[in-house]
Structures are given as structure tokens and as C-alpha cells.
Motif scaffolding. Structure first.
Motif, PDB file in Angstrom:
ATOM      1  N   VAL A 145      49.565  46.104  30.058  1.00  0.00           N
ATOM      2  CA  VAL A 145      50.694  46.946  29.684  1.00  0.00           C
ATOM      3  C   VAL A 145      51.339  46.322  28.457  1.00  0.00           C
ATOM      4  O   VAL A 145      51.742  45.163  28.484  1.00  0.00           O
ATOM      5  CB  VAL A 145      51.722  47.046  30.837  1.00  0.00           C
ATOM      6  N   ASN A 146      51.389  47.090  27.379  1.00  0.00           N
ATOM      7  CA  ASN A 146      51.975  46.621  26.121  1.00  0.00           C
ATOM      8  C   ASN A 146      51.385  45.283  25.682  1.00  0.00           C
ATOM      9  O   ASN A 146      52.101  44.371  25.266  1.00  0.00           O
ATOM     10  CB  ASN A 146      53.495  46.504  26.231  1.00  0.00           C
ATOM     11  N   GLY A 147      50.085  45.130  25.833  1.00  0.00           N
ATOM     12  CA  GLY A 147      49.407  43.935  25.367  1.00  0.00           C
ATOM     13  C   GLY A 147      49.469  42.761  26.330  1.00  0.00           C
ATOM     14  O   GLY A 147      48.862  41.731  26.086  1.00  0.00           O
ATOM     15  N   LYS A 148      50.182  42.869  27.438  1.00  0.00           N
ATOM     16  CA  LYS A 148      50.278  41.783  28.407  1.00  0.00           C
ATOM     17  C   LYS A 148      49.460  42.160  29.636  1.00  0.00           C
ATOM     18  O   LYS A 148      49.592  43.263  30.158  1.00  0.00           O
ATOM     19  CB  LYS A 148      51.735  41.542  28.787  1.00  0.00           C
ATOM     20  N   THR A 149      48.611  41.225  30.113  1.00  0.00           N
ATOM     21  CA  THR A 149      47.733  41.499  31.241  1.00  0.00           C
ATOM     22  C   THR A 149      48.366  40.982  32.526  1.00  0.00           C
ATOM     23  O   THR A 149      48.868  39.860  32.589  1.00  0.00           O
ATOM     24  CB  THR A 149      46.358  40.833  31.026  1.00  0.00           C
ATOM     25  N   TYR A 150      48.340  41.840  33.552  1.00  0.00           N
ATOM     26  CA  TYR A 150      48.866  41.500  34.870  1.00  0.00           C
ATOM     27  C   TYR A 150      47.750  41.638  35.889  1.00  0.00           C
ATOM     28  O   TYR A 150      46.915  42.533  35.790  1.00  0.00           O
ATOM     29  CB  TYR A 150      50.002  42.453  35.271  1.00  0.00           C
ATOM     30  N   GLU A 151      47.760  40.759  36.895  1.00  0.00           N
ATOM     31  CA  GLU A 151      46.819  40.883  38.003  1.00  0.00           C
ATOM     32  C   GLU A 151      47.578  41.529  39.148  1.00  0.00           C
ATOM     33  O   GLU A 151      48.637  41.051  39.559  1.00  0.00           O
ATOM     34  CB  GLU A 151      46.295  39.507  38.433  1.00  0.00           C
ATOM     35  N   VAL A 152      47.044  42.640  39.660  1.00  0.00           N
ATOM     36  CA  VAL A 152      47.706  43.359  40.736  1.00  0.00           C
ATOM     37  C   VAL A 152      46.770  43.499  41.918  1.00  0.00           C
ATOM     38  O   VAL A 152      45.552  43.526  41.761  1.00  0.00           O
ATOM     39  CB  VAL A 152      48.187  44.759  40.273  1.00  0.00           C
ATOM     40  N   GLU A 153      47.335  43.562  43.105  1.00  0.00           N
ATOM     41  CA  GLU A 153      46.573  43.817  44.317  1.00  0.00           C
ATOM     42  C   GLU A 153      46.969  45.179  44.828  1.00  0.00           C
ATOM     43  O   GLU A 153      48.149  45.497  44.925  1.00  0.00           O
ATOM     44  CB  GLU A 153      46.875  42.752  45.376  1.00  0.00           C
ATOM     45  N   VAL A 154      45.964  45.988  45.193  1.00  0.00           N
ATOM     46  CA  VAL A 154      46.211  47.343  45.662  1.00  0.00           C
ATOM     47  C   VAL A 154      45.591  47.468  47.041  1.00  0.00           C
ATOM     48  O   VAL A 154      44.420  47.122  47.249  1.00  0.00           O
ATOM     49  CB  VAL A 154      45.601  48.383  44.688  1.00  0.00           C
ATOM     50  N   GLU A 155      46.362  47.994  47.976  1.00  0.00           N
ATOM     51  CA  GLU A 155      45.879  48.192  49.335  1.00  0.00           C
ATOM     52  C   GLU A 155      45.243  49.571  49.436  1.00  0.00           C
ATOM     53  O   GLU A 155      45.800  50.560  48.971  1.00  0.00           O
ATOM     54  CB  GLU A 155      47.046  48.101  50.314  1.00  0.00           C
ATOM     55  N   GLU A 156      44.076  49.624  50.035  1.00  0.00           N
ATOM     56  CA  GLU A 156      43.399  50.897  50.224  1.00  0.00           C
ATOM     57  C   GLU A 156      43.965  51.553  51.472  1.00  0.00           C
ATOM     58  O   GLU A 156      44.092  50.917  52.516  1.00  0.00           O
ATOM     59  CB  GLU A 156      41.900  50.691  50.405  1.00  0.00           C
ATOM     60  N   VAL A 157      44.304  52.826  51.369  1.00  0.00           N
ATOM     61  CA  VAL A 157      44.832  53.549  52.512  1.00  0.00           C
ATOM     62  C   VAL A 157      43.671  53.941  53.411  1.00  0.00           C
ATOM     63  O   VAL A 157      42.673  54.476  52.948  1.00  0.00           O
ATOM     64  CB  VAL A 157      45.593  54.807  52.056  1.00  0.00           C
ATOM     65  N   GLY A 158      43.800  53.659  54.681  1.00  0.00           N
ATOM     66  CA  GLY A 158      42.767  54.034  55.638  1.00  0.00           C
ATOM     67  C   GLY A 158      41.637  53.031  55.734  1.00  0.00           C
ATOM     68  O   GLY A 158      40.739  53.181  56.545  1.00  0.00           O
ATOM     69  N   ALA A 159      41.630  52.001  54.904  1.00  0.00           N
ATOM     70  CA  ALA A 159      40.579  50.991  54.957  1.00  0.00           C
ATOM     71  C   ALA A 159      40.982  49.921  55.958  1.00  0.00           C
ATOM     72  O   ALA A 159      42.163  49.589  56.079  1.00  0.00           O
ATOM     73  CB  ALA A 159      40.367  50.365  53.592  1.00  0.00           C
ATOM     74  N   PRO A 160      40.020  49.386  56.703  1.00  0.00           N
ATOM     75  CA  PRO A 160      40.373  48.320  57.636  1.00  0.00           C
ATOM     76  C   PRO A 160      40.866  47.107  56.859  1.00  0.00           C
ATOM     77  O   PRO A 160      40.313  46.743  55.835  1.00  0.00           O
ATOM     78  CB  PRO A 160      39.063  48.022  58.373  1.00  0.00           C
TER      79      PRO A 160
END
Length: 139
Positions: A8-23
Motif C-alpha cells: 500500500v503506497n509503496g510499503k509492504t505489509y504481511e497480513v494473515e487472513v482467516e478462511e471462512v468455513g475452513a477448519p
């Protein structure tokens, strides 16, 4: 969980995303866990019904403009809030033909010449764009 890199705007972020319905993977407990409390029965997740397209408004016949006729066009985008004249009526320059609501203001759209109102091409509730033909006047 899935990990992604997002820039975002030249800056890199590491994000974690939870899958809906995944164990979910069990996290390693730091201390011995107590017996889990009984949970209420899980309610199934229902998907929202698909949005239905709005029914099309009835179309006012829009034939060709007669030769030599004068067109009254919308000066701005808006919604028709009233139709003040009927087809076939005799009109004079300055007579109010329709009322156009734009930005919460009522704007009288008037005849630009004397003549006979050949047709009104809009109805109450119609949305119009700048330059749309609202009425046709024949002399």
C-alpha cells in the motif's frame, strides 16, 4: 490462516487472513487445557438471497423528432418530479413543461418557443442526464 504480502503506497505489509468455513488449526496450548465448556449447537450460516434486478420502467415512445421541431433538453442531470403539460397542448415560450429535481432543488423546465407540444418524452420518476430530450415542440 493464510499469509499474504500487501503493498500500500509503496510499503509492504504481511497480513494473515482467516478462511471462512475452513477448519482451523489447533494452536499449541501453553498450559494444560481444562475441559471445554459445552457450546450451543452451531447454527448453519445461510447465504443472503441473490439481488433481483429492478424491473425496468415503462418506456415512453421516443420516435424521431419531426423536421423543424424544437427540442427541450435537460440542462442538468436529475429526476423528473412533475409533468405540467400534456401532448397536443398549445404552449408559449416560458410555460412550465416539467419540473426537474436536481441536488434537492426543484427546477422548472420551460418551453423555449411558442407552438404545439408534440410530445413529452419523460414521466414522473424518470432519471435524466444532461442533454436528454424532455419535450418536443412543433410550430
Amino acid at each position: 490462516m493464510k499469509k499474504f504480502n500487501v503493498t500500500v503506497n509503496g510499503k509492504t505489509y504481511e497480513v494473515e487472513v482467516e478462511e471462512v468455513g475452513a477448519p482451523q488449526k489447533a494452536a499449541a496450548p501453553a498450559a494444560p487445557a481444562a475441559a471445554p465448556a459445552p457450546s450451543p449447537a452451531a447454527q448453519p450460516v445461510q447465504k443472503a438471497p441473490a439481488a433481483q434486478p429492478a424491473p425496468a420502467a415503462p418506456v415512453v415512445p421516443k420516435g424521431p423528432v419531426p423536421e423543424g421541431a424544437i427540442t427541450v433538453k435537460a440542462p442538468m442531470p436529475g429526476k423528473i418530479s412533475a409533468v405540467k403539460a400534456e401532448s397536443g397542448a398549445s404552449v408559449k415560450r416560458g410555460d412550465v413543461l416539467v419540473v426537474l429535481e436536481a441536488m434537492k432543488m426543484q427546477n422548472d423546465i420551460t418551453a423555449t418557443a411558442d407552438g404545439t407540444l408534440h410530445e413529452i418524452r419523460v414521466q414522473v420518476g424518470d432519471n435524466v442526464k444532461t442533454g436528454d430530450i424532455l419535450a418536443v415542440i412543433t410550430q
